[in-house]
Structures are given as C-alpha cells and as structure tokens.
Design a protein around this motif. Structure first.
Motif, mmCIF file in Angstrom:
data_model
loop_
_atom_site.group_PDB
_atom_site.id
_atom_site.type_symbol
_atom_site.label_atom_id
_atom_site.label_comp_id
_atom_site.label_asym_id
_atom_site.label_seq_id
_atom_site.Cartn_x
_atom_site.Cartn_y
_atom_site.Cartn_z
ATOM 1 N N ARG A 17 10.867 -0.649 -4.498
ATOM 2 C CA ARG A 17 9.724 -0.493 -3.772
ATOM 3 C C ARG A 17 9.909 -1.648 -2.107
ATOM 4 N NH1 ARG A 17 5.055 -1.721 -1.527
ATOM 5 N NH2 ARG A 17 3.301 -0.627 -0.109
ATOM 6 N N LEU A 18 10.457 -2.940 -2.694
ATOM 7 C CA LEU A 18 10.547 -3.984 -1.480
ATOM 8 C C LEU A 18 11.848 -3.756 -1.940
ATOM 9 C CD1 LEU A 18 7.245 -5.836 -1.914
ATOM 10 C CD2 LEU A 18 7.452 -4.268 -0.573
ATOM 11 N N LYS A 19 13.098 -3.029 -1.654
ATOM 12 C CA LYS A 19 14.045 -4.166 -1.791
ATOM 13 C C LYS A 19 14.571 -4.211 -0.084
ATOM 14 C CE LYS A 19 17.930 -0.668 -1.834
ATOM 15 N NZ LYS A 19 18.552 0.242 -2.306
ATOM 16 N N LEU A 20 14.365 -4.611 0.381
ATOM 17 C CA LEU A 20 14.359 -4.526 1.981
ATOM 18 C C LEU A 20 16.097 -4.283 2.910
ATOM 19 C CD1 LEU A 20 12.107 -7.456 3.219
ATOM 20 C CD2 LEU A 20 11.468 -4.892 2.869
ATOM 21 N N SER A 64 4.899 -1.641 11.474
ATOM 22 C CA SER A 64 5.504 -2.574 11.821
ATOM 23 C C SER A 64 6.482 -2.852 12.958
ATOM 24 C CB SER A 64 7.321 -2.755 10.645
ATOM 25 O OG SER A 64 7.796 -2.778 11.212
ATOM 26 N N MET A 93 7.182 4.342 1.026
ATOM 27 C CA MET A 93 6.425 3.294 -0.096
ATOM 28 C C MET A 93 5.080 3.258 -0.203
ATOM 29 S SD MET A 93 8.979 0.610 2.134
ATOM 30 C CE MET A 93 8.538 -0.753 0.843
ATOM 31 N N GLU A 148 10.317 -4.963 7.504
ATOM 32 C CA GLU A 148 9.447 -5.916 6.793
ATOM 33 C C GLU A 148 8.888 -6.520 5.351
ATOM 34 O OE1 GLU A 148 6.729 -5.944 10.171
ATOM 35 O OE2 GLU A 148 8.350 -6.437 11.357
ATOM 36 N N GLY A 149 9.063 -4.993 4.597
ATOM 37 C CA GLY A 149 7.556 -4.758 3.485
ATOM 38 C C GLY A 149 6.985 -4.897 3.725
ATOM 39 N N GLU A 150 5.432 -5.831 2.764
ATOM 40 C CA GLU A 150 4.336 -5.001 2.914
ATOM 41 C C GLU A 150 4.276 -5.062 4.303
ATOM 42 O OE1 GLU A 150 3.384 -3.297 0.913
ATOM 43 O OE2 GLU A 150 3.523 -4.366 -1.127
ATOM 44 N N GLY A 189 4.114 0.432 4.067
ATOM 45 C CA GLY A 189 5.628 -0.586 3.639
ATOM 46 C C GLY A 189 6.575 0.218 4.690
ATOM 47 N N CYS A 190 6.974 -1.078 4.155
ATOM 48 C CA CYS A 190 8.211 -1.041 6.797
ATOM 49 C C CYS A 190 9.082 -1.245 5.452
ATOM 50 C CB CYS A 190 7.736 -2.152 7.664
ATOM 51 S SG CYS A 190 9.702 -2.125 8.154
#
Lengths: 321, 321
Positions: free
Chosen positions: B307-310, A114, A191, A160-162, A156-157
């Motif tokens: 998981r995608l909680k940024l 990322s 993640m 940034e997400g995926e 996963g970051c």
C-alpha cells in the motif's frame, strides 16, 4: 436543478445508490477512443439496465483527456428517463460554462487531499483548487446545475503515502461552506482498507452529520468490495462503480480499475440491498463495453454469471474415481 | 500427530491462520504440469515467506489429476520447519496408505453437500462418501496422521443451486462422530455471499460449538475478500487461499481461482490481524508461480505492490491544466 440525492427519495430503506462512472473514470485511461455514438449506446443500455445515476463524462480540457473531448455530444445523445441523473467532472469555470449548455444535472467538483497528486492532476495547489470553487459554483448556479464535492486520494496517495487529515478537512469545509451536501471520497489508487474506510467515514460523519457520503473505490489491491462491506456497515448507501471494472487515473501511478458495477450489483443484491439494477442486463452492458474496447475487462460476474445460473451436469467430466 | 491447530497455539489474539492451497487447489486445474522440483522450490519459498499451513497436494488417483501425481515426491522434498503443517486431500484408503509413508501432518477428508457435485467429483453418493470415512480414519490413525473434514459446495452447487442443509449437517455430524474437530467449508464455485457465509457459519457454530471452522473461498464472482470480512466478523480465524489467486475444480463448471494469498495477507494486515506472512516475500512467491505457469495470475497486490510503496512523482505526467 435535479438534486443527485432526489433520485433515491421514496426508495425503500434497503436502497443503495450506484453511480456508474465507467464512461468517465473508466474510459479516461483507455488509449482506444470510443466514438460518441457508441458511448451513447452504452449509456442508454445502462439506463435500461436500471442504473439511475452517472458520472457520465468530464468537462476537462479536451487536450488533457482526448477520450472525453466529446462531452457535449455525449450529454446530448443520452436518452434520459425521469429518474436519470447525469453528473460530470467540472474542474474550472470554463468547464462549467461548457456543461451549462448540456443540461447537466450535477457537477462534480474535485480536489486531491494530497498536494502532489493535486498538482499532477490539476496543475495547482490544494488552496488554489479551493479558491477556484466559488466562481465555478456561481456559473453552475446560474445554469441550475447542482454540485457534488469530491476528494481524490482520500485514503492515501501513491506519491505522499498517508494523506493529512487537515487537508481532507479544509477541502470538505470548503464544500460545505458553498452549500454542497454531497461528498464523494475517492480512493484514486486503491489505498482504501477496511480500517481507513471505517475511520475516515466515522470522522467525517461525526464532524459533518448533514453530509451524504459516497465511496468511490478502486480494486487495485483486490479489496474494493471488502471495503464496500465495511462502508455499508458504517451507513454508506452510495457507491461509485465502473462497468466491467474499467478504470484508472492517467495522472496517478499504479491506478487500476474502479470496483466493478456488475460485481457490486451482485454483492448488494446478495446482501439484501436493492439497487434497481437488473444483473443480467448489467452483464450485457459489460460485454458490450468489452467489445467496444476489444479487450477483456476485469469484472468477475460478467464471466461467471448469476449465482444460480445452473450448469448441466453433463458439461463437465466425472472424476475417474 | 501434529494437530493442524497446534501451529496457532500461543499466538496473539489477533492471529489468523492462512492455509496455502495453491499447489493443490491452485494447480489441479492447470494443464501445464509443473515439475515436482519446481513445486518444492515454490513451497519452500512459501515457508520462507512465513506461511505455516499448507494443503500441499492430493493423494487422489494420479490418472484423475495428473498434476498431483507427484504427491509423494513433493512431500519428501519440502523443507519443513518446526511450525510447518503439511496437509493433503485424501479421498480413500488407498490415498491414506500412500500418504502414510510421507509424514503428512493432517489429511483433508472431503465430501460435497451436493449429490450431483459429489458424484462428479468422487463418483459416489454422499452416503457412500460418509461410509468411507471410517476406514480412511483408521489408516490415518495408525500412521499418526491428523484429519480435517471438508464440505465442498458448502455455499451452493453449480448443478443443483442451493444446497440442502440436511446434507451439510449429516456430513459434519459424520466428521464429529469420527473425532474430527476441524471443519473446512468449501466455496467450490464461488457461490458464497456475505449472507450465506454469515448464516452458515452461525448455524454450524451454534450446533457444533467445539468445531474450528475454516473458510475455503473462491473469488469467482469478485466477492471472495468481502466474504472474508464477514467471516472475520463471525469469529472465523482460518482461511484457505492460493498463491496469486490460482485455482479451480476440473469437476465443477464455472469454477475459478481461490481467493489470493497475497491479497488476503494484505487485507488481514490492513485490518489489524497478524498472519506471520511477509507480504513482500509473498508477492515474490506469486511472481515465481506466474513464471512457472507462464501465464498471468489474477492476484492484485502482486501487481500493485504494498500500500505504501510510493511512486516518484516524476513517473507520471502532469495534467495539461
């Protein structure tokens, strides 16, 4: 140079390498500085428990991570056995030069998949990290130090997400071009999931069949060991873990502990794999680390004990009926 | 009678039933008594989160488990939906009679595969437990209440070690003879491992292909969700779990929390399974339970979030370089 995989050569088919990262990834987030002498005592106890491979410290700027400013001193104090392989994070040529004098077995180069995390962690863009690998490798090779390539936020970051597969691939290609045959996939903020562990491992095994892949998993969302089960099914035989489940990255929001060494040793032993690690001694090391940090660690087996540790039936009341 | 499996009929192929046991197995070990009104509020919030099946309380002696003395009151207060299935432990005819008046959907009969644990838990031998099932079933049937059969310490006993398959089999045969088609395997003190989950489930599926098997796993040694992965691979589609990872048995040394509902919901969703549960609402329920108990719960996803909680990248420092 001692190849990090050489320590597992001649091992039985059901062998799994455990890389203890507790004194690096585990301690780097801890505010309480553990004296070098105590770290050395703990690492020596880890070696005595049967652990062979260590990401023992990091040759980063002492200002960035004060906990690891004693890298040279720690390296000098560890009583290595013939099968001990000491690794450390090496972010730049300056770090490689510091490492060169210590007899490090292998350096861990790293870069995040990322852009945002790489910038937070290393203050540079992915391409700048990649461009920096060659001079580091040159310094390492002159010193006879091997290299492992790590990809952080591989699953996963938190910013940034995926992650973009294209980023992952250009980092891995850079490692391969430099002759590195060991890849570590870092689940920096927990993640990784059964599905993305499986798909990422398969994708990389397919494209880089010569690479030995390690999984560096965190237990942030409780599924760290579930991901180990999936990794084993996909043929992974190298896992990073941290004594007592210590860990976290100060430059990644929401990061928590690595998967726990004793819990991993327990899972592997109960699943029919050999690691060479004595679970009881491993628990003792976790208790030693807990005492050094003066706070409870998240490890579970260190509390519950071995599976067949029997309790006298007089220890609990009988129901009133 | 509402069959506990009926709630999953008409569901997609990737459906997994979650049975929330937090207000029973979760709370029974807690010293702090939660008022019935608060339990009802929490259970109603669980129903709102999408959970359909509950082991909601236990009709044991109020003296033995004071926390669950309010079983009748709790049952009366829950706002059921059409697909809500309320289950409860029923240890004897007296319990079945108390349950009969509450509109319980299904009773959970139980017996330990370990003589010592059965004695600790129920103050009787396995055979006495088995002999007691028929009169309980008679009372339940008269009241139109279904039944599930549970085997405690199914994967090991903290007093006896490995359990005897012959004990497991005679308990299961007794359930089958009574027309029970739902079996719950209780990992009372977290001694289940990938290998014994796999072998026990296969053995039972082979001998009793008509049985629907649930796994009731504890996370005592950190491998609870790893065992879920193995259970899924073996075709298991029903798991007990506890809000926030609450739990433990006061009559079994070394017992700790059940696998955590939110972590299980997360693992299943990320593995491609549907549960009908909204993860965010599930986390809110865990935080509500934590507040009620005034102590931190072991759940991981309730801390880390989805998981995608940024995170905004400004939330963490950039490395000093």
């Amino acid at each position: 140079m001692k190849n990090p995989s050489a320590t597992s050569s001649g091992k039985p088919d059901n062998w799994v390498d455990i890389i203890e990262v507790g004194t690096r990834d585990g301690l780097q987030i801890e505010a309480k500085i553990i004296p070098a002498a105590k770290k050395i005592e703990i690492i020596n106890a880890m070696i005595d428990s049967g652990l062979r491979q260590f990401e023992v410290t990091s040759f980063v700027s002492p200002k960035a991570v004060p906990q690891l400013a004693d890298a040279v001193e720690v390296m000098a104090g560890v009583k290595r056995r013939a099968d001990t392989c000491l690794m450390a994070l090496v972010p730049n040529v300056k770090g490689a030069e510091r490492a060169a004098a210590t007899g490090l077995d292998a350096a861990v180069l790293f870069c995040s998949a990322s852009e945002t995390h790489n910038f937070k962690n290393l203050n540079r863009r992915i391409q700048d990290s990649i461009d920096g690998f060659a001079p580091i490798m040159e310094t390492l090779q002159q010193a006879g130090i091997g290299a492992v390539g790590a990809v952080a936020t591989a699953f996963g970051c938190p910013f940034e997400g995926e992650i973009e597969t294209v980023n992952m691939l250009r980092i891995v290609r850079a490692y391969v071009a430099l002759g590195i045959d060991h890849l570590t996939l870092g689940d920096t903020t927990g993640m990784a999931t059964p599905n993305n562990v499986r798909s990422t491992v398969r994708m990389l095994q397919d494209q880089f069949p010569q690479l030995k892949i390690s999984l560096h998993l965190h237990n942030t969302r409780g599924v760290g060991l579930a991901n180990v089960v999936v990794g084993l099914e996909e043929g992974i035989r190298r896992f990073d873990s941290s004594v007592g489940g210590l860990g976290g990255c100060p430059f990644a929001a929401g990061a928590t502990g690595n998967i726990c060494t004793e819990d991993l040793v327990y899972l592997l032993a109960e699943s029919g794999y050999e690691t060479g690690v004595d679970l009881r001694k491993s628990i003792d090391v976790a208790l030693m680390m807990e005492q050094a940090l003066e706070k409870p660690l998240p490890g579970q087996v260190m509390r519950a004990g071995e599976r067949l540790k029997l309790h006298p039936s007089s220890a609990v009341p009988t129901a009133a009926g």
